[in-house]
Design an enzyme around this catalytic site. Structure first.
Site, PDB file in Angstrom:
ATOM      1  N   ALA A  97      -6.511  -0.384   5.181  1.00  0.00           N
ATOM      2  CA  ALA A  97      -5.618   0.626   4.613  1.00  0.00           C
ATOM      3  C   ALA A  97      -4.663  -0.108   3.676  1.00  0.00           C
ATOM      4  O   ALA A  97      -4.468  -1.322   3.803  1.00  0.00           O
ATOM      5  CB  ALA A  97      -4.855   1.323   5.724  1.00  0.00           C
ATOM      6  N   GLY A 137      -8.928  -0.921   8.176  1.00  0.00           N
ATOM      7  CA  GLY A 137      -9.594   0.310   7.739  1.00  0.00           C
ATOM      8  C   GLY A 137     -10.952   0.048   7.106  1.00  0.00           C
ATOM      9  O   GLY A 137     -11.819   0.925   7.116  1.00  0.00           O
TER      10      GLY A 137
END
Ligand code: CAA
Length: 336
Positions: A71, A114
């Site tokens: 992320a 992520g």
């Protein structure tokens, strides 16, 4: 607007082989960090490819250096609890798990946080020997928020997931393969993993679309249901496929025959063969075909395969019936 016309900022979209869509994450300066606009584009492209009749399977990749480094830390750093809770931060990430077509992750370089979670959301993972996986969120004072703790635990078990989540240690492609998280590690070489993934996607795209969709649904059920419920679900889906003959006729209805070289012509005119990118396409395994005009029966002598007893072309009442494996493609029209 078709998928081919849309312009994206953070991803590249191409069709490297018949029936195959390729999405390349394209934020090189940030090692493909998954900022919100990138994920929005990714979801949009995936939904479009899923709805595109020409596409049978999708490959998702990054760069040689990074599949995705997680992320976007810079985007996350000033967010408050109220922000992330109210705006349901990352909730849209798993939208891609609702797709009906298979998505293959082709992972090179970093797949961290992520990025690792994104690979885990795909249906199949192929890894380059350079791939580095990990859930390093603990080093940032958080935990995985894109499904890491759940999907990794299902893929590699509790003890390993606990270790990786709590220590934040990265793990190699070889470890991921030995734990069953990735299907396999491909040979070394830049672009090799994408090449392999596209080739695998091409094979999948050449199969019956409904059967592929059903197979994906059934395998996924194994993660949600008890064994008994899962077996029942599998059987129901399996039974359901017996109702798809009409659909096959529609899908393969443009086979045509011409004179002597008709076998090749059948193959060339067959949409399945075009998708597979093989001149003999769906009947590529057929070694010889013996026509018997009196009976108007053309038996296909396959290479030894499990299905060879079933494969035949039969001409009845001016219609060509192709029976391939367990599938019948009835009533396909032809010209001689
Ligand atoms: N977010 C935003 N930017 C990132 C990033 C990320 N996750 N990862 C790398 N970048 C940026 C860097 O900031 C740098 O940009 P600038 O030059 O503008 O500063 C650029 O990418 C290159 O990175 P490095 O200079 O750090 O490259 P490196 O080769 O020295 O190191 C790396 C590579 C080991 C992957 C390192 O960049 C790194 O550790 N990145 C963070 C990995 C991480 O912690 N990921 C988890 C994020 S949290 C998360 O994903 C939560 C979740 O569960 C959803």
């Amino acid at each position: 607007m078709s998928t081919q016309q849309k312009q994206y900022e953070y991803i590249l979209l191409s069709r490297p082989a018949p029936g195959v869509g390729l999405i390349t994450l394209n934020r090189p300066k940030a090692l493909n960090a998954l900022c919100t606009p990138l994920f929005k584009e990714l979801n949009e492209a995936l939904v479009d490819l899923d709805a595109d009749d020409e596409i049978g399977a999708v490959v998702l990749t990054g760069s040689n250096r990074a599949f995705a480094a997680g992320a976007d830390i810079k985007e996350m750093k000033d967010k408050t609890y109220a922000d992330v809770y109210k705006n349901r931060f990352l909730e849209n990430w798993s939208e891609m798990t609702a797709l009906s077509k298979p998505v293959i992750a082709a992972v090179s370089g970093y797949a961290l946080g992520g990025g690792c979670e994104l690979a885990l959301m795909c249906d199949i993972i192929l890894a380059s020997p350079t791939a580095v996986f990990g859930q390093p969120e603990i080093n940032l004072g958080v935990i995985p928020g894109g499904g890491g703790t759940q999907r990794l635990a299902r893929a590699i078990g509790k003890s390993r997931t606990m270790e990786l989540t709590l220590t934040g240690r990265n793990f190699s492609a070889a470890e991921a393969a030995s734990w069953g998280m990735v299907s396999r590690v491909v040979e070394e070489g830049e672009g090799k993993v994408v090449e392999e993934a596209v080739s695998m996607a091409g094979v999948i795209a050449s199969k019956g679309r409904l059967a592929v969709q059903a197979g994906k649904e059934a395998v996924n059920a194994a993660y949600e249901l008890t064994l008994e419920e899962g077996l029942k679900t599998e059987r129901r889906i399996f039974h359901g496929l017996f109702a798809t003959h009409d659909q096959k006729e529609g899908e393969h209805g443009c086979i045509e025959l011409w004179g002597h070289s008709w076998l090749m012509r059948v193959a060339q005119a067959c949409p399945l063969s075009q998708r597979r990118g093989n001149p003999l396409g769906s009947i590529h395994r057929f070694a010889t075909v013996k026509p018997d005009p009196r009976k108007q029966l053309y038996t296909i002598h396959n290479e030894p395969t499990a299905y060879r007893r079933h494969d035949m072309l039969r001409i009845e009442g001016g219609r060509l019936n192709l029976s391939y494996g367990y599938y019948d493609y009835p009533g396909i029209s032809y010209t001689m």
